[in-house]
Every structure is written in C-alpha cells, then in structure tokens.
Scaffold this active site. Structure first.
Site, PDB file in Angstrom:
ATOM      1  N   TYR A 172      26.031   9.436 -21.779  1.00 16.86           N
ATOM      2  CA  TYR A 172      27.243  10.096 -22.275  1.00 16.86           C
ATOM      3  C   TYR A 172      28.291  10.204 -21.168  1.00 16.86           C
ATOM      4  CZ  TYR A 172      30.251  14.079 -23.550  1.00 16.86           C
ATOM      5  OH  TYR A 172      31.326  14.899 -23.783  1.00 16.86           O
ATOM      6  N   HIS A 173      27.859  10.653 -20.002  1.00 19.39           N
ATOM      7  CA  HIS A 173      28.797  10.846 -18.894  1.00 19.39           C
ATOM      8  C   HIS A 173      29.397   9.522 -18.431  1.00 19.39           C
ATOM      9  CE1 HIS A 173      30.774  12.581 -15.528  1.00 19.39           C
ATOM     10  NE2 HIS A 173      29.959  12.085 -14.615  1.00 19.39           N
ATOM     11  N   HIS A 174      28.562   8.511 -18.235  1.00 21.74           N
ATOM     12  CA  HIS A 174      29.050   7.220 -17.758  1.00 21.74           C
ATOM     13  C   HIS A 174      29.989   6.563 -18.776  1.00 21.74           C
ATOM     14  CE1 HIS A 174      27.040   6.097 -13.938  1.00 21.74           C
ATOM     15  NE2 HIS A 174      26.200   7.059 -14.283  1.00 21.74           N
TER      16      HIS A 174
END
Length: 294
Positions: A172-174
C-alpha cells in the site's frame, strides 16, 4: 535495422494508444474528484514521466503483477528449509549496493531540499509554490522518481523468499506514495512539498542504513541483536514523521497558499499510515514484549 523498424513502429503505436487511454481516464478522474493536476508546472513539464501518468501507472501494474506471481511461485516451489538456505551471493551483493545507493540518494535529496528552502527563505510551513524555483522542482522530481525505484525493495524480498515482509502495509505504501508524488511533481513541485520530501529522505537515510547494517552483519542472531537494537526506534521515527506530516497538513489546509487539495490529501494519507504503522509497531514490539514477560 530495416527489419526491426516495423516492430518499433508497431510498439510505438501500441504505447501511444495505451498512453492516450490511461492519461485521459486518470486526468479526468482526478479532476472530477477535485484533485486537479492541471495546469502542469513549467518547471517539470519537460521531465520524463511527469506530463503523462502512463509511465507510472504501467510500473504500478507491473509491480502488482510481479508481487502476485512472485508470492505464488514462492509458495508453490519453495519449502521452509529451502528459504533457510539463503539467497544467492549475487542477491546479497546487490542488496548492499542498493542500500548504499539509496542512503546517498536520500541524503542528497534531503540536503538539496533544505538548502533550496533556506535559499528561497521558506517558513517551516505555509510556503507558496513558485514556478521560478526550478532547482527545488528538480529535487522534488528526483524524489518522485526515487519512489518508483524503491519498488526494487519489494523485488529483493521476493528474490530472498521473504514473502512475510510483503505485507498490505508495504505494498500500500509503495504503490500510493509514488502516485501522490507524481501529482505533486506535476502540479506544484515546491513550496510546502519540500518539508515532506526532506523529512522522508532523512528517515530513509536512517532506514537504509539499518538495512545495510543488517545485510553486512549476516544472520548471526547474537551479532544482530548487539548492533541492530535500534530497529524499534527506527519505527518510532517513521511514526513521528507521519505525526509531523499530519500536523503540517492541518496547518497548511487552513493557512497555506499551497494547493488545498494536496494538503487535505496529505492529511487523510497520513492518518492511514499512522493506523497501519501503529498496528505494525504494536504487533512487532509491544505485543511481543508482553508475551516475553509472561
């Protein structure tokens, strides 16, 4: 060369059609929800992968597909004892080079953003984006491109068979951070964006130093425990980063001349990261320590 020309022409035409489809739909969707990335900043309009989102979207799709196939292949072909044998030597060497590169790049971006902010007499928060600040725009652009390169973190995990590390939080973050910084780079690569870029770059200097140390120390548990004791504090630093970004978003949403929709998006995004990282920190550190005390 003449035999390859029809192939190049065909590939070029396919890409043109794909670019038209992706860019038209992405730009229309963003505008319809109030995330208007037009007009494009003249400071970054000629940079690669800025005017059109197609390069980024294509990389994101490739990223997700590789994760899916990689996880499935590891589960299907590797047993637990195979994973304990370690990865090939060339992977270990690449991990070291990769981490050194990102330490140096992150330090370069952090110092560059801070120096440009000082030169342009920025306040801590509440800074207007000015098209004349082309050097700051250059650092913001490099920061955005670095987020695409950081997909390699995940590919390394797949090569090493560490599928547990490829959590929802990680993917999700990447995936999301790269798209957010594409919008910033296209619309307003400067002003209040400097703070998040500089802060995140410094956190990444610390983070990739930790990863480099882990790679150099090997798998000896006693040695790792002796020298990698600060992993807990690294996660705390990441959470502190999100808290500061959240406070910045609240301030800028009310008082800054920087585009309001970017500040509001930053607020919502930081909330999501605080929840996910907070859950990760509790599971890995607090809950684990509680079990040890029993």
């Amino acid at each position: 060369m003449s035999m390859l020309s029809p192939i190049f022409i065909r590939v070029s035409e396919i890409w043109r059609q794909w670019d038209l489809l992706v860019s038209r739909n992405i730009l229309y969707t963003l505008k319809s929800i109030g995330w208007d990335v037009d007009p494009i900043s003249p400071a970054t309009k000629d940079y690669i992968a800025v005017e059109s989102p197609t390069f980024l979207i294509s990389n994101l799709l490739f990223y997700i597909v590789i994760i899916g196939f990689g996880r499935a292949r590891i589960r299907r072909t590797q047993r637990k004892q195979d994973l304990q044998n370690g990865s090939p030597g060339w992977v270990h060497f690449f991990v070291i080079i990769h981490n050194i590169f990102l330490i140096l790049l992150s330090l370069y971006m952090c110092c560059g953003c801070i120096l440009e902010a000082r030169k342009n007499k920025y306040h801590l928060w509440g800074n207007e984006y000015k098209q004349s600040e082309v050097e700051m725009a250059k650092y913001i652009y490099i920061f955005y491109i670095s987020k695409i390169y950081e997909f390699v973190d995940t590919f390394i995990m797949l090569l090493k068979g560490n599928i547990k590390q490829i959590s929802f939080l990680h993917v999700y973050h990447h995936a999301t951070i790269s798209f957010i910084w594409w919008m910033i780079t296209r619309k307003a690569p400067g002003g209040d964006a400097y703070f998040s870029a500089a802060l995140n770059s410094w956190v990444h200097v610390c983070m990739y130093t930790y990863y480099l140390s882990a790679a150099l120390l090997g798998k000896n548990k006693h040695v790792r425990k002796k020298y990698l004791w600060w992993g807990k504090y690294l996660t705390q630093l990441q959470i502190l980063q999100f808290v500061l970004n959240l406070l910045q978003a609240m301030y800028c949403s009310a008082y800054s001349p920087y585009p309001k929709w970017i500040s509001r998006l930053l607020f919502v995004y930081m909330l999501s990261l605080l929840v996910l990282f907070g859950q990760f920190y509790y599971t890995k550190h607090i809950a684990l320590e509680k079990r040890k005390l029993r």
